[in-house]
Design a protein around this motif. Structure first.
Motif, PDB file in Angstrom:
ATOM      1  N   MET A  48       0.867  -1.160  -0.109  1.00 50.73           N
ATOM      2  CA  MET A  48      -0.078  -0.067  -0.083  1.00 50.73           C
ATOM      3  C   MET A  48       0.921   1.327   0.043  1.00 50.73           C
ATOM      4  O   MET A  48       1.775   1.419   0.718  1.00 50.73           O
ATOM      5  N   THR A  49       0.588   2.089  -0.871  1.00 50.52           N
ATOM      6  CA  THR A  49       1.121   3.414  -1.189  1.00 50.52           C
ATOM      7  C   THR A  49       0.582   4.397   0.122  1.00 50.52           C
ATOM      8  O   THR A  49      -0.378   4.400   0.564  1.00 50.52           O
ATOM      9  N   ALA A  50       1.886   5.139   0.938  1.00 51.20           N
ATOM     10  CA  ALA A  50       1.401   5.538   2.276  1.00 51.20           C
ATOM     11  C   ALA A  50       2.420   6.832   2.377  1.00 51.20           C
ATOM     12  O   ALA A  50       3.510   6.923   1.998  1.00 51.20           O
ATOM     13  N   SER A  66      -0.367   5.099   9.403  1.00 49.73           N
ATOM     14  CA  SER A  66      -1.767   5.075   9.583  1.00 49.73           C
ATOM     15  C   SER A  66      -2.490   4.584   8.464  1.00 49.73           C
ATOM     16  O   SER A  66      -2.059   4.826   7.187  1.00 49.73           O
ATOM     17  N   VAL A  67      -3.285   3.560   8.476  1.00 54.50           N
ATOM     18  CA  VAL A  67      -3.966   2.642   7.687  1.00 54.50           C
ATOM     19  C   VAL A  67      -5.508   2.780   7.697  1.00 54.50           C
ATOM     20  O   VAL A  67      -5.885   2.664   8.792  1.00 54.50           O
ATOM     21  N   ARG A  68      -6.028   3.016   6.565  1.00 52.82           N
ATOM     22  CA  ARG A  68      -7.417   3.138   6.311  1.00 52.82           C
ATOM     23  C   ARG A  68      -8.068   1.831   7.115  1.00 52.82           C
ATOM     24  O   ARG A  68      -7.714   0.692   6.552  1.00 52.82           O
ATOM     25  N   SER A  71      -9.265  -1.136   4.727  1.00 47.56           N
ATOM     26  CA  SER A  71      -8.469  -1.348   3.489  1.00 47.56           C
ATOM     27  C   SER A  71      -8.047  -2.989   3.712  1.00 47.56           C
ATOM     28  O   SER A  71      -8.011  -3.491   4.962  1.00 47.56           O
ATOM     29  N   ARG A  72      -7.498  -3.441   2.735  1.00 46.56           N
ATOM     30  CA  ARG A  72      -7.030  -4.799   2.714  1.00 46.56           C
ATOM     31  C   ARG A  72      -5.756  -4.763   3.664  1.00 46.56           C
ATOM     32  O   ARG A  72      -5.637  -5.877   4.560  1.00 46.56           O
ATOM     33  N   MET A  73      -5.005  -3.660   3.856  1.00 48.02           N
ATOM     34  CA  MET A  73      -3.849  -3.705   4.478  1.00 48.02           C
ATOM     35  C   MET A  73      -4.148  -3.709   5.962  1.00 48.02           C
ATOM     36  O   MET A  73      -3.453  -4.635   6.676  1.00 48.02           O
ATOM     37  N   PHE A  99       0.517   0.933  -6.487  1.00 52.07           N
ATOM     38  CA  PHE A  99      -0.042   0.208  -5.100  1.00 52.07           C
ATOM     39  C   PHE A  99      -1.041   1.066  -4.500  1.00 52.07           C
ATOM     40  O   PHE A  99      -1.209   0.992  -3.159  1.00 52.07           O
ATOM     41  N   LYS A 102      -6.755   0.861  -5.641  1.00 51.53           N
ATOM     42  CA  LYS A 102      -7.852  -0.130  -5.074  1.00 51.53           C
ATOM     43  C   LYS A 102      -8.384  -1.165  -5.788  1.00 51.53           C
ATOM     44  O   LYS A 102      -8.922  -0.853  -6.874  1.00 51.53           O
ATOM     45  N   GLY A 103      -8.004  -2.431  -5.846  1.00 50.70           N
ATOM     46  CA  GLY A 103      -8.691  -3.283  -6.384  1.00 50.70           C
ATOM     47  C   GLY A 103      -8.578  -3.530  -7.781  1.00 50.70           C
ATOM     48  O   GLY A 103      -8.998  -4.456  -8.865  1.00 50.70           O
ATOM     49  N   HIS A 147      -8.945   5.523  10.469  1.00 55.32           N
ATOM     50  CA  HIS A 147      -7.675   4.897  10.417  1.00 55.32           C
ATOM     51  C   HIS A 147      -7.380   3.960  11.555  1.00 55.32           C
ATOM     52  O   HIS A 147      -7.774   4.468  12.683  1.00 55.32           O
ATOM     53  N   TYR A 169       4.910  13.966  -2.378  1.00 57.61           N
ATOM     54  CA  TYR A 169       3.610  14.345  -2.727  1.00 57.61           C
ATOM     55  C   TYR A 169       3.303  15.448  -2.155  1.00 57.61           C
ATOM     56  O   TYR A 169       3.371  15.883  -0.906  1.00 57.61           O
ATOM     57  N   TYR A 174       2.308  13.804  -7.439  1.00 60.99           N
ATOM     58  CA  TYR A 174       3.712  13.504  -7.163  1.00 60.99           C
ATOM     59  C   TYR A 174       4.937  14.606  -7.583  1.00 60.99           C
ATOM     60  O   TYR A 174       4.548  15.138  -8.597  1.00 60.99           O
TER      61      TYR A 174
HETATM   62  C1  LIG Z   1       0.258   9.446  -2.356  1.00 60.18           C
HETATM   63  C2  LIG Z   1      -0.749   8.676  -1.564  1.00 60.18           C
HETATM   64  C3  LIG Z   1      -0.558   8.251  -0.266  1.00 60.18           C
HETATM   65  C4  LIG Z   1      -1.517   7.399   0.566  1.00 60.18           C
HETATM   66  N1  LIG Z   1      -1.093   7.207   1.773  1.00 60.18           N
HETATM   67  C5  LIG Z   1      -2.101   6.589   2.587  1.00 60.18           C
HETATM   68  C6  LIG Z   1      -1.899   6.308   4.004  1.00 60.18           C
HETATM   69  O1  LIG Z   1      -0.977   6.872   4.801  1.00 60.18           O
HETATM   70  N2  LIG Z   1      -2.645   5.412   4.589  1.00 60.18           N
HETATM   71  C7  LIG Z   1      -3.632   4.670   3.867  1.00 60.18           C
HETATM   72  O2  LIG Z   1      -4.532   4.212   4.525  1.00 60.18           O
HETATM   73  N3  LIG Z   1      -3.711   5.066   2.429  1.00 60.18           N
HETATM   74  C8  LIG Z   1      -3.030   5.781   1.872  1.00 60.18           C
HETATM   75  N4  LIG Z   1      -3.088   6.033   0.357  1.00 60.18           N
HETATM   76  C9  LIG Z   1      -4.047   5.190  -0.258  1.00 60.18           C
HETATM   77  C10 LIG Z   1      -3.713   3.777  -0.256  1.00 60.18           C
HETATM   78  O3  LIG Z   1      -2.494   3.735  -1.065  1.00 60.18           O
HETATM   79  C11 LIG Z   1      -5.037   3.116  -1.171  1.00 60.18           C
HETATM   80  O4  LIG Z   1      -6.291   3.407  -0.492  1.00 60.18           O
HETATM   81  C12 LIG Z   1      -5.062   1.532  -0.932  1.00 60.18           C
HETATM   82  O5  LIG Z   1      -3.595   1.137  -1.622  1.00 60.18           O
HETATM   83  C13 LIG Z   1      -6.150   0.877  -1.519  1.00 60.18           C
HETATM   84  O6  LIG Z   1      -5.705  -0.487  -1.419  1.00 60.18           O
HETATM   85  P1  LIG Z   1      -6.758  -1.342  -0.395  1.00 60.18           P
HETATM   86  O7  LIG Z   1      -8.078  -0.700   0.014  1.00 60.18           O
HETATM   87  O8  LIG Z   1      -7.410  -2.485  -1.264  1.00 60.18           O
HETATM   88  O9  LIG Z   1      -5.954  -1.870   0.523  1.00 60.18           O
HETATM   89  C14 LIG Z   1      -2.213   6.724  -0.095  1.00 60.18           C
HETATM   90  C15 LIG Z   1      -2.574   6.861  -1.633  1.00 60.18           C
HETATM   91  C16 LIG Z   1      -1.576   7.867  -2.044  1.00 60.18           C
HETATM   92  C17 LIG Z   1      -1.880   8.013  -3.979  1.00 60.18           C
END
Ligand SMILES: Cc1cc2nc3c(=O)[nH]c(=O)nc-3n(C[C@H](O)[C@H](O)[C@H](O)COP(=O)(O)O)c2cc1C
Length: 178
Positions: A48-50, A66-68, A71-73, A99, A102-103, A147, A169, A174
């Motif tokens: 997952m991009t973060a 911090s993870v939503r 989310s799968r993560m 990354f 989503k999906g 989150h 970012y 980007y």
């Molecule tokens: C630049 C950028 C930064 C992101 N940072 C976060 C983050 O810190 N935490 C998070 O939960 N999602 C973040 N996201 C969103 C996740 O990358 C994205 O929702 C996730 O990979 C979706 O996959 P999933 O819901 O299938 O796990 C970010 C997206 C971008 C483009």
């Protein structure tokens, strides 16, 4: 002279709206990282991009992500306590975009296409060409709004690309250091 603070307006909203929040926080320039984990249940890797990666403490070495929560993560991180973070180089923008989708593509296909090695301490993929990598063990899971905060102890940290430049970012896109 004594300064009298203005009292809050009675009609003011209890907190900032999502639009106000997004607009203000989009002014924060952040490094882009890839959080990775190896799912012990199905043997698959997830990424997952973060931008939420934060350095917290030196002794002991602690970091935060911090993870939503839907989310799968977040789901995978609820059943395994080791994970990794790769700090992306400016040449890895495509990786950041892929990354964050989503999906769209399964993580298996993404990792098959992404040169990486397996972290010895976490079992998670560490992306080739990253500026730095850290492998972590979760010390605390903290629910925070929509989150989950993961406080991780850094088990191993490497700088595989010391001459690299960071992917950033800022304002919804980007960027690279000018
Ligand atoms: C630049 C950028 C930064 C992101 N940072 C976060 C983050 O810190 N935490 C998070 O939960 N999602 C973040 N996201 C969103 C996740 O990358 C994205 O929702 C996730 O990979 C979706 O996959 P999933 O819901 O299938 O796990 C970010 C997206 C971008 C483009």
């Amino acid at each position: 002279m004594r300064y009298v603070y203005p009292s809050p307006q009675p009609e003011a909203a209890p907190h900032a709206t999502p639009d106000e929040f997004r607009a203000a926080l989009s002014q924060l320039a952040s490094g882009v990282s890839l959080v990775t984990v190896h799912d012990p249940e199905d043997g698959e890797d997830a990424g997952m991009t973060a931008t939420s990666f934060l350095s917290v403490s030196l002794e002991p070495p602690l970091v935060l992500i911090s993870v939503r929560e839907d989310s799968r993560m977040d789901e995978v991180l609820s059943r395994t306590d080791t994970w990794a973070v790769s700090l992306l180089d400016e040449g890895q923008k495509a990786l950041g975009s892929r990354f964050a989708m989503k999906g769209r593509l399964s993580d298996r296909l993404l990792f098959a296409d992404t040169p990486h090695r397996r972290g010895p301490r976490s079992g998670a993929p560490l992306v080739d060409g990253a500026l730095a990598t850290v492998e972590c063990r979760t010390e605390q899971r903290i629910p925070a709004g929509d989150h989950t905060l993961l406080l991780g102890r850094v088990l191993e940290a490497t700088v595989p690309n010391p001459a690299g430049r960071p992917l950033l970012y800022f304002r919804g896109g980007y960027r690279t250091l000018g």
